[in-house]
Design an enzyme around this catalytic site. Structure first.
Site, PDB file in Angstrom:
ATOM      1  N   TYR A 124     -19.308 -14.517 -96.554  1.00  0.00           N
ATOM      2  CA  TYR A 124     -19.719 -14.711 -98.011  1.00  0.00           C
ATOM      3  C   TYR A 124     -18.783 -15.377 -98.449  1.00  0.00           C
ATOM      4  CZ  TYR A 124     -21.558 -13.842-102.562  1.00  0.00           C
ATOM      5  OH  TYR A 124     -21.885 -13.833-103.706  1.00  0.00           O
ATOM      6  N   ASP A 156     -18.772  -5.260 -94.548  1.00  0.00           N
ATOM      7  CA  ASP A 156     -19.474  -5.731 -95.662  1.00  0.00           C
ATOM      8  C   ASP A 156     -20.925  -5.256 -94.982  1.00  0.00           C
ATOM      9  OD1 ASP A 156     -21.104  -6.833 -97.458  1.00  0.00           O
ATOM     10  OD2 ASP A 156     -19.862  -8.408 -98.364  1.00  0.00           O
ATOM     11  N   ARG A 215     -13.568   5.461-117.829  1.00  0.00           N
ATOM     12  CA  ARG A 215     -13.127   4.464-116.912  1.00  0.00           C
ATOM     13  C   ARG A 215     -12.794   5.248-115.483  1.00  0.00           C
ATOM     14  NH1 ARG A 215      -8.232   3.405-116.856  1.00  0.00           N
ATOM     15  NH2 ARG A 215      -8.052   2.700-119.012  1.00  0.00           N
ATOM     16  N   LYS A 222     -28.142  -6.429-104.239  1.00  0.00           N
ATOM     17  CA  LYS A 222     -28.928  -6.842-103.144  1.00  0.00           C
ATOM     18  C   LYS A 222     -30.039  -5.634-102.987  1.00  0.00           C
ATOM     19  CE  LYS A 222     -26.216 -10.519-103.432  1.00  0.00           C
ATOM     20  NZ  LYS A 222     -25.351 -10.705-102.610  1.00  0.00           N
TER      21      LYS A 222
HETATM   22  C1  LIG Z   1     -23.761 -11.048-102.869  1.00  0.00           C
HETATM   23  C2  LIG Z   1     -23.051 -10.448-101.723  1.00  0.00           C
HETATM   24  C3  LIG Z   1     -21.355 -10.237-102.357  1.00  0.00           C
HETATM   25  C4  LIG Z   1     -21.078 -10.290-103.792  1.00  0.00           C
HETATM   26  O1  LIG Z   1     -21.635  -9.395-104.436  1.00  0.00           O
HETATM   27  P1  LIG Z   1     -22.097  -9.478-106.160  1.00  0.00           P
HETATM   28  O2  LIG Z   1     -22.642  -8.393-106.210  1.00  0.00           O
HETATM   29  O3  LIG Z   1     -22.799 -10.746-106.186  1.00  0.00           O
HETATM   30  O4  LIG Z   1     -20.525  -9.630-106.500  1.00  0.00           O
HETATM   31  C5  LIG Z   1     -20.700  -9.976-101.231  1.00  0.00           C
HETATM   32  N1  LIG Z   1     -21.032  -9.892-100.067  1.00  0.00           N
HETATM   33  C6  LIG Z   1     -22.304 -10.219 -99.615  1.00  0.00           C
HETATM   34  C7  LIG Z   1     -22.694 -10.137 -97.959  1.00  0.00           C
HETATM   35  C8  LIG Z   1     -23.381 -10.866-100.536  1.00  0.00           C
HETATM   36  O5  LIG Z   1     -24.341 -11.039-100.316  1.00  0.00           O
END
Ligand SMILES: *Cc1c(COP(=O)(O)O)cnc(C)c1O
Length: 395
Positions: free
Chosen positions: A97, A169, A45, A194
């Site tokens: 988001y 982000d 961890r 993504k």
């Molecule tokens: C998908 C997404 C998230 C969340 O990510 P997960 O891997 O689904 O937990 C956060 N910010 C943005 C801009 C996203 O597109």
């Protein structure tokens, strides 16, 4: 050295065996020579060699000093929020988001964290929202799904003058397009689900920071809370990143071709893509991004969901699914999918109208994607039950 060469050759060759692929250390614990004497790993961890390769890689890609890997993008976001105490405030981009909004509102508000949402493309609004309690300014640029662009460098200055940290982000760009830490941001967040992993086959989150002391605080929270990324998913994410610059080139090229085609079609009212000169903040995007990314949104010339649903069910290559950033193209109808939980009025006022469609352009050939979009739009133009507004509406 070019980015792609750097990525491929910064990944370490396994010193034990010469394995050119990063080994997957599927273990929970590590044998010690004497109590407290070990090779830098005691419990998985706290630290795992496979995860550590990924954490070093994201730090390098984002021009930071420390990287951390989590079980999802939201687990990474959750780690950042745990820097705060009751009474602290966040000033966040208004079309944030949905999952971040849910976490802020339904989990952290009850612990006394306040969030103010502002249009961060307007510096006046941002400055008015900052207070002595502001600890974090939270940006996404471009935003989802309306692709709003905020000026990271300018906002970093305002944020620091207010004594707060700037969080970006960077999911929609990836470090192949934009590196917020080099523009003054303090913390970069990724849903590596993504573009970074890039193949729609893993859920993962990453953080990168410049300041090692801030890195230590986040590392402490990561270990204390435990939302780490496992070795298999770390490996998949590393494997994805190896081709990131190549994929991003194709995503951006395809999205620009699709955006241009959309602009010329009679059924389309407006197109949202930072690469188009008609985009409100095209200049800022050009200043802070290397290309414009793979996501394009557009509004149809009708106010109902019917036409949007007709489009979303008639594309062949663009598969109807949530998420984005994978090699295969996806189409999404935010009003009935990703943004369904937001009340209609609030949704529409933030620009997510019922006829808005979001496309995540994959890495297929541009000509095939353009053709697919056009044939689906033609179904709307020729549908006897859908009235397309004929007057041009200024955006
Ligand atoms: C998908 C997404 C998230 C969340 O990510 P997960 O891997 O689904 O937990 C956060 N910010 C943005 C801009 C996203 O597109």
């Amino acid at each position: 050295m070019q980015e792609i060469t750097k990525i491929l050759h910064s990944l370490p060759i396994d010193p034990l065996t010469g394995s050119i692929s990063t080994p997957i250390y599927q273990t929970a614990t590590f044998v010690q020579e004497a109590p407290g004497e070990h090779k830098g790993f005691d419990y998985a961890r706290s630290n795992n060699p496979t995860r550590q390769v990924l954490e070093t890689l994201i730090a390098e890609l984002e021009h930071g000093q420390r990287g951390l890997a989590f079980a999802s993008g939201l687990a990474a976001i959750d780690c950042v929020l745990k820097l705060l105490s009751a009474g602290d405030e966040i000033v966040a981009v208004d079309d944030i988001y949905g999952g971040s909004f849910r976490l802020f509102t339904h989990v952290y508000e009850k612990f006394g964290i306040k969030v103010k949402y502002v249009d961060t493309t307007e510096s006046k609004e941002l400055l008015a929202a900052l207070s002595p309690n502001t600890r974090l300014v939270w940006l996404e640029t471009p935003t989802n799904p309306t692709l709003k662009i905020s000026d990271i460098e300018a906002i970093a200055r305002y944020t620091h003058a207010a004594g707060a940290l700037l969080v970006v982000d960077n999911t929609f760009c990836s470090p192949a397009i934009q590196t917020p830490l080099s523009l003054g941001a303090d913390i970069v967040i990724h849903s590596a689900t993504k573009y970074l992993a890039g193949h729609s086959d893993v859920i993962a989150g990453l953080l990168a920071v410049k300041n090692p002391e801030l890195g230590d605080r986040l590392k402490f929270i990561q270990n204390a809370s435990g939302g780490i990324l496992g070795p298999w998913d770390s490996w998949l994410t590393i494997r994805g990143i190896e081709t990131l610059p190549l994929r991003i080139e194709a995503h951006s090229r395809n999205a620009l071709a699709v955006a241009k085609a959309l602009e010329t079609h009679e059924a389309v009212e407006s197109v949202y893509y930072p690469g188009l000169p008609s985009h409100k903040n095209h200049d800022i995007a050009t200043k802070q991004q290397k290309s414009y990314g793979g996501v394009v949104s557009f509004k149809l010339k009708t106010d109902t969901q019917e036409a949007a649903r007709l489009f979303a069910t008639n594309t062949n290559l663009f598969k109807l699914a949530e998420s984005l950033g994978g090699v295969k193209s996806l189409v999404c109808h935010p009003a009935s999918m990703t943004h369904k939980s937001i009340p209609a009025e609030k949704r529409q006022s933030s620009g997510v109208s019922d006829s808005l469609i979001r496309l995540s352009c994959g890495i297929e050939a541009s000509v095939d994607l353009v053709q697919d979009v056009i044939q689906a739009l033609n179904k709307i133009s020729t549908s006897p039950s859908i009235a397309i507004k004929t007057q041009h509406v200024a955006v």
